[in-house]
Motif scaffolding. Sequence first.
Motif, PDB file in Angstrom:
ATOM      1  N   MET A  49       0.812  -1.213   0.000  1.00 45.04           N
ATOM      2  CA  MET A  49       0.000   0.000   0.000  1.00 45.04           C
ATOM      3  C   MET A  49       0.844   1.262   0.000  1.00 45.04           C
ATOM      4  N   ALA A  50       2.169   1.140  -0.044  1.00 44.90           N
ATOM      5  CA  ALA A  50       3.027   2.325  -0.040  1.00 44.90           C
ATOM      6  C   ALA A  50       2.727   3.194  -1.251  1.00 44.90           C
ATOM      7  N   ASP A  51       2.627   4.486  -1.018  1.00 43.92           N
ATOM      8  CA  ASP A  51       2.323   5.456  -2.064  1.00 43.92           C
ATOM      9  C   ASP A  51       3.458   6.467  -2.109  1.00 43.92           C
ATOM     10  N   ALA A  52       4.144   6.549  -3.231  1.00 37.85           N
ATOM     11  CA  ALA A  52       5.321   7.410  -3.343  1.00 37.85           C
ATOM     12  C   ALA A  52       4.988   8.879  -3.153  1.00 37.85           C
ATOM     13  N   ARG A  53       3.719   9.247  -3.287  1.00 35.66           N
ATOM     14  CA  ARG A  53       3.322  10.648  -3.102  1.00 35.66           C
ATOM     15  C   ARG A  53       3.343  11.060  -1.641  1.00 35.66           C
ATOM     16  N   ILE A  54       3.245  10.100  -0.734  1.00 34.86           N
ATOM     17  CA  ILE A  54       3.212  10.385   0.700  1.00 34.86           C
ATOM     18  C   ILE A  54       4.643  10.406   1.233  1.00 34.86           C
ATOM     19  N   LYS A  55       5.093  11.577   1.627  1.00 33.84           N
ATOM     20  CA  LYS A  55       6.462  11.733   2.098  1.00 33.84           C
ATOM     21  C   LYS A  55       6.624  11.464   3.591  1.00 33.84           C
ATOM     22  N   ALA A  56       5.526  11.556   4.342  1.00 33.47           N
ATOM     23  CA  ALA A  56       5.620  11.393   5.787  1.00 33.47           C
ATOM     24  C   ALA A  56       4.259  10.993   6.340  1.00 33.47           C
ATOM     25  N   ALA A  57       4.278  10.221   7.437  1.00 29.26           N
ATOM     26  CA  ALA A  57       3.032   9.797   8.067  1.00 29.26           C
ATOM     27  C   ALA A  57       3.181   9.821   9.579  1.00 29.26           C
ATOM     28  N   PHE A  88       7.395  17.767  12.788  1.00 31.08           N
ATOM     29  CA  PHE A  88       7.735  16.635  11.927  1.00 31.08           C
ATOM     30  C   PHE A  88       7.325  16.917  10.479  1.00 31.08           C
ATOM     31  N   PHE A  89       6.124  17.440  10.265  1.00 29.08           N
ATOM     32  CA  PHE A  89       5.666  17.760   8.914  1.00 29.08           C
ATOM     33  C   PHE A  89       6.447  18.933   8.322  1.00 29.08           C
ATOM     34  N   ASP A  90       6.822  19.907   9.144  1.00 31.70           N
ATOM     35  CA  ASP A  90       7.675  20.998   8.647  1.00 31.70           C
ATOM     36  C   ASP A  90       8.968  20.439   8.058  1.00 31.70           C
ATOM     37  N   TRP A  91       9.547  19.474   8.762  1.00 34.83           N
ATOM     38  CA  TRP A  91      10.802  18.859   8.318  1.00 34.83           C
ATOM     39  C   TRP A  91      10.596  18.074   7.027  1.00 34.83           C
ATOM     40  N   CYS A  92       9.541  17.272   6.982  1.00 41.75           N
ATOM     41  CA  CYS A  92       9.348  16.354   5.860  1.00 41.75           C
ATOM     42  C   CYS A  92       8.678  17.002   4.654  1.00 41.75           C
ATOM     43  N   LEU A  93       7.718  17.893   4.891  1.00 37.23           N
ATOM     44  CA  LEU A  93       6.895  18.412   3.795  1.00 37.23           C
ATOM     45  C   LEU A  93       7.274  19.828   3.375  1.00 37.23           C
ATOM     46  N   LYS A  94       7.842  20.609   4.295  1.00 37.38           N
ATOM     47  CA  LYS A  94       8.246  21.975   3.956  1.00 37.38           C
ATOM     48  C   LYS A  94       9.754  22.107   3.818  1.00 37.38           C
ATOM     49  N   ASN A  95      10.457  20.984   3.976  1.00 36.94           N
ATOM     50  CA  ASN A  95      11.908  20.944   3.799  1.00 36.94           C
ATOM     51  C   ASN A  95      12.631  21.907   4.739  1.00 36.94           C
ATOM     52  N   GLN A  96      12.105  22.066   5.939  1.00 38.58           N
ATOM     53  CA  GLN A  96      12.756  22.897   6.948  1.00 38.58           C
ATOM     54  C   GLN A  96      13.697  21.993   7.751  1.00 38.58           C
ATOM     55  N   ARG A  97      14.940  21.925   7.308  1.00 38.52           N
ATOM     56  CA  ARG A  97      15.869  20.920   7.801  1.00 38.52           C
ATOM     57  C   ARG A  97      16.250  21.100   9.261  1.00 38.52           C
ATOM     58  N   ASP A  98      16.142  22.311   9.777  1.00 40.03           N
ATOM     59  CA  ASP A  98      16.503  22.513  11.172  1.00 40.03           C
ATOM     60  C   ASP A  98      15.490  21.889  12.130  1.00 40.03           C
ATOM     61  N   ARG A  99      14.326  21.501  11.619  1.00 38.93           N
ATOM     62  CA  ARG A  99      13.307  20.928  12.488  1.00 38.93           C
ATOM     63  C   ARG A  99      13.747  19.587  13.082  1.00 38.93           C
ATOM     64  N   ILE A 100      14.549  18.821  12.384  1.00 41.42           N
ATOM     65  CA  ILE A 100      14.983  17.542  12.940  1.00 41.42           C
ATOM     66  C   ILE A 100      15.856  17.764  14.167  1.00 41.42           C
ATOM     67  N   ASP A 101      16.680  18.794  14.141  1.00 38.00           N
ATOM     68  CA  ASP A 101      17.474  19.126  15.323  1.00 38.00           C
ATOM     69  C   ASP A 101      16.570  19.540  16.475  1.00 38.00           C
ATOM     70  N   GLU A 102      15.532  20.312  16.160  1.00 39.97           N
ATOM     71  CA  GLU A 102      14.598  20.760  17.198  1.00 39.97           C
ATOM     72  C   GLU A 102      13.766  19.600  17.733  1.00 39.97           C
ATOM     73  N   LEU A 103      13.449  18.633  16.872  1.00 39.64           N
ATOM     74  CA  LEU A 103      12.736  17.450  17.333  1.00 39.64           C
ATOM     75  C   LEU A 103      13.577  16.654  18.328  1.00 39.64           C
ATOM     76  N   ASN A 104      14.868  16.515  18.062  1.00 39.24           N
ATOM     77  CA  ASN A 104      15.732  15.790  18.987  1.00 39.24           C
ATOM     78  C   ASN A 104      15.786  16.452  20.355  1.00 39.24           C
ATOM     79  N   GLN A 105      15.576  17.750  20.405  1.00 40.72           N
ATOM     80  CA  GLN A 105      15.593  18.475  21.673  1.00 40.72           C
ATOM     81  C   GLN A 105      14.366  18.190  22.527  1.00 40.72           C
TER      82      GLN A 105
END
Length: 330
Positions: A197-205, A295-312
């Motif tokens: 059921m994987a759909d390549a259009r879905i970047k994050a769930a 999480f969606f900011d990181w995956c869907l808006k390409n805001q790469r600094d969000r992963i660092d903020e998530l780890n915090q």
Amino acid sequence: MCFSAPRRDILLSGLALGLITSCSAGPKINLPSIVPNKSRDIFLDYYNAAMGVNMAQFTNTQIVAIDGIVLKIRIASPVQSRGHWPIVIFCPDLGTTAQNYDNLTGAIASLGYLVIIIDPQMAPSRNSVEAILRRNTLRAQYMRFALDRKTEILRVLGDDDTSIDFNSMGAIGHGDGAWTALELIGWGRGYGRSLDMADARIKAAVGITPTIAPNYQARPANAVSPAIYGRGMVVNSYDGIARLPHGTALMGLGLPLSSPSFGNLLPSSQPSAASRGEKYRKETLSACIATSLMFFDWCLKNQRDRIDELNQINGRSIPLINQNMIFGRS
């Protein structure tokens, strides 16, 4: 395609206020911090927004799938946000309605996302493990069908679609709907190992308190498929996060929950005696919303600094209460 006449509601939705009591802090997982010093606290900004009044506009419509099942659709769009809005499809828990999730979907929409809530009007089925797996896979198929028809569905919002980012899509679900969202990135409880059921259009769930199926061991639905997985995150209780299967690369947010419904702020097909006595209902749901948005900011808006903020977030106290959050990757 069959469309119903659109109906628009403008809802300023706020979460019901929960009781604040003292309790011992939850467990911590020690992860290294690699976040640079910043003056803005994104988590706190999103948390405060979710605790307040959400500015979202809701529009109802429906389509009919090729097997005759009616897909009721409720669209949450920002009232004030500018820029391109990624599309996030939402799958409710079984036996619930889209309107029951306005607090959750309205909060996500108000911060710059277009949320399409898809509610298949399916007949009740047996509650055997096999029936549950088949039902979730069918719902994933309906989600993919709705994505195929997204342009027609979104016409109810008007002819101007310049604010919508059709190239950036994610999924989120609650309860049984959490498994539907996870199946769309290739991980879940697929009905048969050969189904993908994987759909390549879905970047994050994001899966919020996934329903537990008895006597079942979760496995990747496309274990034999070369499909590229999207990024995934599960929100659950402390104990639920501790049971995330190793090697799946799923991210996990652990919260001080005693029921899957956040104390009845969300509907649930899972009866729980703890729902009425749930502590910190508003605070824990706001923490869930804030982390999901990051999480969606990181995956869907390409805001790469969000992963660092998530780890915090790992080990951080939820504002207003003395309870810690757990965040990590399986």
